[in-house]
Write a protein that holds these residues in place. Sequence first.
Motif, PDB file in Angstrom:
ATOM      1  N   PRO A 108      -0.042  -1.912  -7.934  1.00  0.00           N
ATOM      2  CA  PRO A 108      -1.359  -2.359  -8.396  1.00  0.00           C
ATOM      3  C   PRO A 108      -1.700  -3.722  -7.802  1.00  0.00           C
ATOM      4  O   PRO A 108      -0.836  -4.553  -7.590  1.00  0.00           O
ATOM      5  N   HIS A 109      -2.975  -3.938  -7.491  1.00  0.00           N
ATOM      6  CA  HIS A 109      -3.432  -5.201  -6.932  1.00  0.00           C
ATOM      7  C   HIS A 109      -4.388  -5.865  -7.920  1.00  0.00           C
ATOM      8  O   HIS A 109      -5.215  -5.201  -8.555  1.00  0.00           O
ATOM      9  N   ARG A 137       2.065   1.810  -3.256  1.00  0.00           N
ATOM     10  CA  ARG A 137       0.962   1.987  -4.191  1.00  0.00           C
ATOM     11  C   ARG A 137       1.100   1.050  -5.399  1.00  0.00           C
ATOM     12  O   ARG A 137       0.936   1.440  -6.540  1.00  0.00           O
ATOM     13  N   ARG A 154     -11.192   2.643  -2.718  1.00  0.00           N
ATOM     14  CA  ARG A 154     -11.083   3.276  -4.032  1.00  0.00           C
ATOM     15  C   ARG A 154     -10.191   2.483  -4.978  1.00  0.00           C
ATOM     16  O   ARG A 154     -10.428   2.452  -6.173  1.00  0.00           O
ATOM     17  N   SER A 155      -9.138   1.833  -4.435  1.00  0.00           N
ATOM     18  CA  SER A 155      -8.276   1.025  -5.299  1.00  0.00           C
ATOM     19  C   SER A 155      -9.011  -0.184  -5.862  1.00  0.00           C
ATOM     20  O   SER A 155      -8.590  -0.752  -6.864  1.00  0.00           O
ATOM     21  N   ARG A 160      -7.558  -7.189   2.532  1.00  0.00           N
ATOM     22  CA  ARG A 160      -7.949  -5.778   2.534  1.00  0.00           C
ATOM     23  C   ARG A 160      -9.401  -5.593   2.963  1.00  0.00           C
ATOM     24  O   ARG A 160      -9.740  -4.646   3.674  1.00  0.00           O
ATOM     25  N   SER A 219      -8.652   4.679   0.866  1.00  0.00           N
ATOM     26  CA  SER A 219      -7.698   4.368  -0.205  1.00  0.00           C
ATOM     27  C   SER A 219      -7.874   2.935  -0.695  1.00  0.00           C
ATOM     28  O   SER A 219      -7.832   2.659  -1.896  1.00  0.00           O
ATOM     29  N   PHE A 250       0.826  -1.208   0.000  1.00  0.00           N
ATOM     30  CA  PHE A 250       0.000   0.000   0.000  1.00  0.00           C
ATOM     31  C   PHE A 250       0.851   1.245   0.000  1.00  0.00           C
ATOM     32  O   PHE A 250       0.564   2.230  -0.658  1.00  0.00           O
TER      33      PHE A 250
END
Length: 605
Positions: free
Chosen positions: A438-439, A436, A568-569, A485, A565, A433
């Motif tokens: 990508p997941h 940042r 939104r991701s 998450r 966060s 995280f």
Amino acid sequence: MASLKSRIHRYRYWRFLLLPALFMLLSLWPLQRLAERYYTNELLEQNRQTLDLYVANLLGTLRRYEVLPNILGDLPVLRALLDHPQDASAVNQANQLLAQLRERSGSDVIYLMSAEGQTLAASNWEHPDHFIGRNFSFRPYFQQAMTGQRAQFFGLGTTSSKRGYYFGAAIRDAERVIGVLVVKIDLDHTETLWGHTPEQLAVTDSFGVVILTSRPDWRFSATRPLSETEYEQIRLHRPYPTTEPSQLTWSSDTWLIQSRELNQIGWTVRILAPVRQVERSVHTVVAVGGATVLVLLLWLSLLLQRRRHLMERLALDAQARRDLELRVQERTCDLEALNTRLKEEVLEREHAQQELVQAQDELLQAGKLSALGTMSASISHELNQPLAAIRSYADNARVLLDHQRVEDARTNLGSISELTARMASIIAHLKAFARRDPHIPERVALQPALEDSLSLLAARCQSLNLELIREIPEVTLWVQAGETRLRQVLTNVLTNALDALEELPASAPRTLWISTERQRNRVVVCIRDNGPGFTPQSLQRALEPFFTTKAHAEGLGLGLAICDSLIRSLGGILHLANHPEGGACIRISLRCAAPDTDFSDKEPS
């Protein structure tokens, strides 16, 4: 006559060459001044960023252990020892518990003192130089804890002779202080992080004495004159190996010094860069400039010599060569103008390239500092909940073992193992995280994730005498999310709801509603409580990092910011509002996913 004319020509040649040479040599002085200013600013900016990074790391290390004594002071084993200090069994249990806590927390030593300053138990009880039986009542952290002050102190261990930073907290029985719990951390590794660089590190305490440094010969030296009162405090508290620190002077002719005041602990962090670093670069620039001047002089000399030869040749037949001389002069002027334009273009491109590289370096360094600050604060916040659950399971397991309920205790231990695995997963996710990264979305069942979050908070719900109302369908709801998450978001939101319910009077009813609904291609989870709700200011700023309405020691203000966060991701929405009937209402909107959906080759939107 010819010889006299030749001497006159040579005199004129050197006269015209001497003036440009003198002008070019004089231009080296402003070049040197500009180079000194440029490289000094470059070095100061680089060291400022390094200083910011080191200060962030140092403060993160200290804050990690700041609340640990207050938390550990409530352990029943330690209180039992304070009630029966002569009980050998109680001493043995406390020693083993403190050793386990030291191993898990990564601290140097944890020890328990009576109200008289006598050490009753310590994590180093098996070492030859253990603290048990020693009296540390003269230490400031003991005196501060006994008077209810913030107990923090840096000093050299009188037993181990090791530097450390001490955090202390009073253990109370009602209003009476019955003991003090102290956590000592080792700060030696902060020196090793510096590495072998020309720049030097120096951290001074409130006395101006160097306590952490990359130069061993500076350690425990005073950077300013000390008063007699300060000498008395040093002799009383013994924070250094000597009671009369030697004086240390940093000359501005030798070092470029930048400092940062840490007012909350009374320290000053300095970074000292040798002036010779700037001088070396300046000498290089001046040498290059001198070489350039020499080349220009040679070029000018050749040009003038060529001109003289041309003039001598043209003098033989001035009338016949007049047109040729005019063409040569025009070509020479064109070449000089072109050469000047080329030089200006080259200098402009080099300057633009230097500015681009500098901007890229500053942007990269700022990104690294931001990621580090996010990781440090997030880990401190996110691990509190699993740690509290682990402690609860451990306490329950001890009670179950006392009642010979081995299978139930084994179940609790299994839960502890799962929580530790979850903590590792949280840490791995928090690192990603902070970067940042990508997941890839996963297909996650909503109900098990919700039940897992509720199980972590079951003990707290029971202590609040909470009425839990669920409106969740039996059919499994599948959403696009990350399993870890999703549990992290649900746990944070539920924890905030329980915090709000704790503010209600003890006699007031406490109710928590959890409901879900389908809205086209989304699943909306609604978590509502009958607490005081959001104020207009907190409703506007609740999703900002580090904004919190709790006390400083209770929260960092990162929970809802991290949740926002994460949601939104995943292409979801986190909405905060007050319910018309009172209390807060938080809605989490996630994308639906079929049970057989595969996202392995997709990126999250």
